[in-house]
Write a protein that holds these residues in place. Structure first.
Motif, PDB file in Angstrom:
ATOM      1  N   GLY A 164      47.441  59.574   6.990  1.00  0.00           N
ATOM      2  CA  GLY A 164      47.390  58.446   5.442  1.00  0.00           C
ATOM      3  C   GLY A 164      47.745  59.342   4.613  1.00  0.00           C
ATOM      4  N   ALA A 165      48.275  58.367   3.571  1.00  0.00           N
ATOM      5  CA  ALA A 165      48.547  59.296   3.150  1.00  0.00           C
ATOM      6  C   ALA A 165      47.365  59.823   1.020  1.00  0.00           C
ATOM      7  N   ILE A 166      47.401  60.334   0.434  1.00  0.00           N
ATOM      8  CA  ILE A 166      47.394  60.863  -0.745  1.00  0.00           C
ATOM      9  C   ILE A 166      48.106  60.294  -1.735  1.00  0.00           C
TER      10      ILE A 166
ATOM     11  N   GLY B 101      30.786  66.615  -4.118  1.00  0.00           N
ATOM     12  CA  GLY B 101      29.984  66.417  -2.457  1.00  0.00           C
ATOM     13  C   GLY B 101      30.648  66.070  -1.456  1.00  0.00           C
ATOM     14  N   PHE B 102      32.108  65.829  -1.874  1.00  0.00           N
ATOM     15  CA  PHE B 102      32.930  66.167  -0.530  1.00  0.00           C
ATOM     16  C   PHE B 102      33.169  64.289  -0.259  1.00  0.00           C
ATOM     17  N   TRP B 103      32.167  63.740  -1.510  1.00  0.00           N
ATOM     18  CA  TRP B 103      31.638  62.221  -0.684  1.00  0.00           C
ATOM     19  C   TRP B 103      31.734  61.063  -1.740  1.00  0.00           C
ATOM     20  N   LEU B 104      31.753  61.808  -3.356  1.00  0.00           N
ATOM     21  CA  LEU B 104      31.855  61.393  -4.750  1.00  0.00           C
ATOM     22  C   LEU B 104      33.430  62.252  -5.429  1.00  0.00           C
ATOM     23  N   GLY B 105      34.157  61.676  -6.327  1.00  0.00           N
ATOM     24  CA  GLY B 105      34.761  61.839  -7.307  1.00  0.00           C
ATOM     25  C   GLY B 105      35.909  61.444  -6.867  1.00  0.00           C
ATOM     26  N   SER B 106      36.219  62.010  -8.010  1.00  0.00           N
ATOM     27  CA  SER B 106      38.521  60.684  -7.735  1.00  0.00           C
ATOM     28  C   SER B 106      39.445  61.495  -9.324  1.00  0.00           C
TER      29      SER B 106
ATOM     30  N   ASP C 191      43.749  63.619  -4.722  1.00  0.00           N
ATOM     31  CA  ASP C 191      42.805  62.520  -4.640  1.00  0.00           C
ATOM     32  C   ASP C 191      42.501  62.539  -3.161  1.00  0.00           C
ATOM     33  N   TYR C 192      42.416  63.765  -2.746  1.00  0.00           N
ATOM     34  CA  TYR C 192      41.845  63.602  -1.465  1.00  0.00           C
ATOM     35  C   TYR C 192      41.231  62.591  -1.368  1.00  0.00           C
ATOM     36  N   ARG C 193      40.948  62.304   0.578  1.00  0.00           N
ATOM     37  CA  ARG C 193      40.647  61.395   0.802  1.00  0.00           C
ATOM     38  C   ARG C 193      38.823  61.449   1.061  1.00  0.00           C
ATOM     39  N   LEU C 194      37.830  60.488   0.977  1.00  0.00           N
ATOM     40  CA  LEU C 194      36.410  61.469   0.516  1.00  0.00           C
ATOM     41  C   LEU C 194      35.859  61.067   1.904  1.00  0.00           C
ATOM     42  N   ALA C 195      34.469  61.706   2.369  1.00  0.00           N
ATOM     43  CA  ALA C 195      33.637  61.371   3.480  1.00  0.00           C
ATOM     44  C   ALA C 195      32.688  60.456   3.134  1.00  0.00           C
TER      45      ALA C 195
ATOM     46  N   ASP D  53      43.888  67.810   3.210  1.00  0.00           N
ATOM     47  CA  ASP D  53      44.331  66.567   2.361  1.00  0.00           C
ATOM     48  C   ASP D  53      44.777  67.755   1.371  1.00  0.00           C
ATOM     49  N   CYS D  54      44.333  68.754   0.635  1.00  0.00           N
ATOM     50  CA  CYS D  54      44.189  69.580   0.180  1.00  0.00           C
ATOM     51  C   CYS D  54      45.243  70.041  -0.284  1.00  0.00           C
ATOM     52  N   TYR D  55      45.545  71.076   1.545  1.00  0.00           N
ATOM     53  CA  TYR D  55      46.167  71.662   1.975  1.00  0.00           C
ATOM     54  C   TYR D  55      47.468  71.152   1.843  1.00  0.00           C
TER      55      TYR D  55
END
Length: 318
Positions: free
Chosen positions: A62-64, A87-92, A117-121, A132-134
């Motif tokens: 999937g694209a980011i 916390g890996f599951w919030l934010g953008s 804007d990495y994909r979240l848990a 995603d970040c890499y």
């Protein structure tokens, strides 16, 4: 212990992550609204930049999205990859505080900032956010010239969970032969997801982040059979830290994550990695958002901008 009035007010206003039974989408929406209100109350208005553009980074699964900030400065410029917290599951990248942070770094350090804007848990658990970040870092390096950047002067940084991801990406760059990095800039990093460092910190749970908060985060980010001792999940626990880029680590006095950030600095030094580690007196987790109300937050910002500028000047391509 008495906190400065703006910090105490911030803690009194700061929302929790909501009940565990509430749908994640609803919790995200409520926290985003609260984050933006915190910035409006406590943050300094974001500076103007020359341009802000969104781009799509394609990758397996999937694209980011990445958001690119360019300052009013002549190209080619250093490139800084920024990874938000939550916390890996919030934010953008759409949060007001993230936008302001990227604008401040772009103008204050005269660099192109690429916000990820990495994909979240839990929809995309570990190791997806790391990958995603890499991939975003590779994209920033590959497209630097077209963005007005210099691919030979590349840095990475993040806040809290974003600092965890930034540290993990530096390990991946070393392990996979990725593009050289001039600096890893880690703010209030969460680097030990076994939570043992946090428990041993000696800082109480009433300073904006608690062991219970982090336990929720770990459950969402590292569902079984993921191993919290994996170096890409808990960079502090990596067996070998040799060959990593210079690090600048900022911790907060009243943050239970302080212990792991400072331990990471010690381990990097022992591995021969140049390190600066600075603890901000009177600060709690999230204090960097208080730039409009609290002078130490502005000092924190000035310090990290100076670290970025120095890293840019030291880089081989500078």
């Amino acid at each position: 212990m008495t906190l400065d009035a703006p910090v105490a007010e911030f803690l009194a206003f700061k929302p929790d992550a909501g009940a565990s039974g509430t749908p994640v989408a609803d919790r995200r929406r409520a926290i985003l609204d609260a984050s933006d209100e915190i910035f409006r109350r406590f943050g300094e208005p974001a500076p103007d930049v020359a341009s802000v553009t969104d781009h799509v980074v394609d990758q397996p699964g999937g694209a980011i999205r990445v958001r690119v900030y360019r300052p009013h400065a002549a190209a080619p410029l250093p490139v800084h990859v920024f990874i938000h917290g939550g916390g890996f599951w919030l934010g953008s990248v759409d949060e007001l505080v993230v936008d302001a942070t990227c604008r401040e770094r772009s103008t204050g350090a005269d660099c192109v900032v690429v916000a990820v804007d990495y994909r979240l848990a839990p929809e995309h658990p570990f190791p997806t956010p790391v990958e995603d970040c890499y991939r975003a870092l590779l994209w920033a390096h590959e497209h630097a010239a077209s963005l007005g950047g210099d691919p030979s002067v590349l840095t990475i940084g993040g806040v809290s969970a974003g600092a965890n991801l930034a540290a993990a990406v530096t390990l991946a760059v070393r392990d996979r032969g990725g593009p050289p990095l001039a600096l890893q800039l880690l703010e209030v990093p969460a680097l030990d997801l076994t939570l043992s460092s946090m428990v041993a910190s000696g800082v109480g749970d009433d300073h904006g982040i608690s062991v219970a908060d982090m336990a929720v985060t770990v459950d969402l980010y590292l569902p079984a059979p993921a191993d919290p001792t994996s170096p890409y999940a808990s960079p502090l626990l990596a067996t070998d830290l040799r060959g990593l880029p210079p690090a600048h680590i900022l911790t907060a006095e009243f943050d239970p994550l302080r212990h792991e950030g400072e331990r990471y600095a010690e381990r990097l030094r022992d591995a021969g990695v140049p390190v600066v580690c600075r603890r901000q007196p009177g600060a709690v987790h999230g204090s960097l958002a208080l730039t409009g109300r609290w002078e130490p937050a502005r000092q924190w910002r000035a310090h990290l901008l100076d670290a970025l500028r120095q890293a840019h000047h030291r880089a081989p391509g500078a």
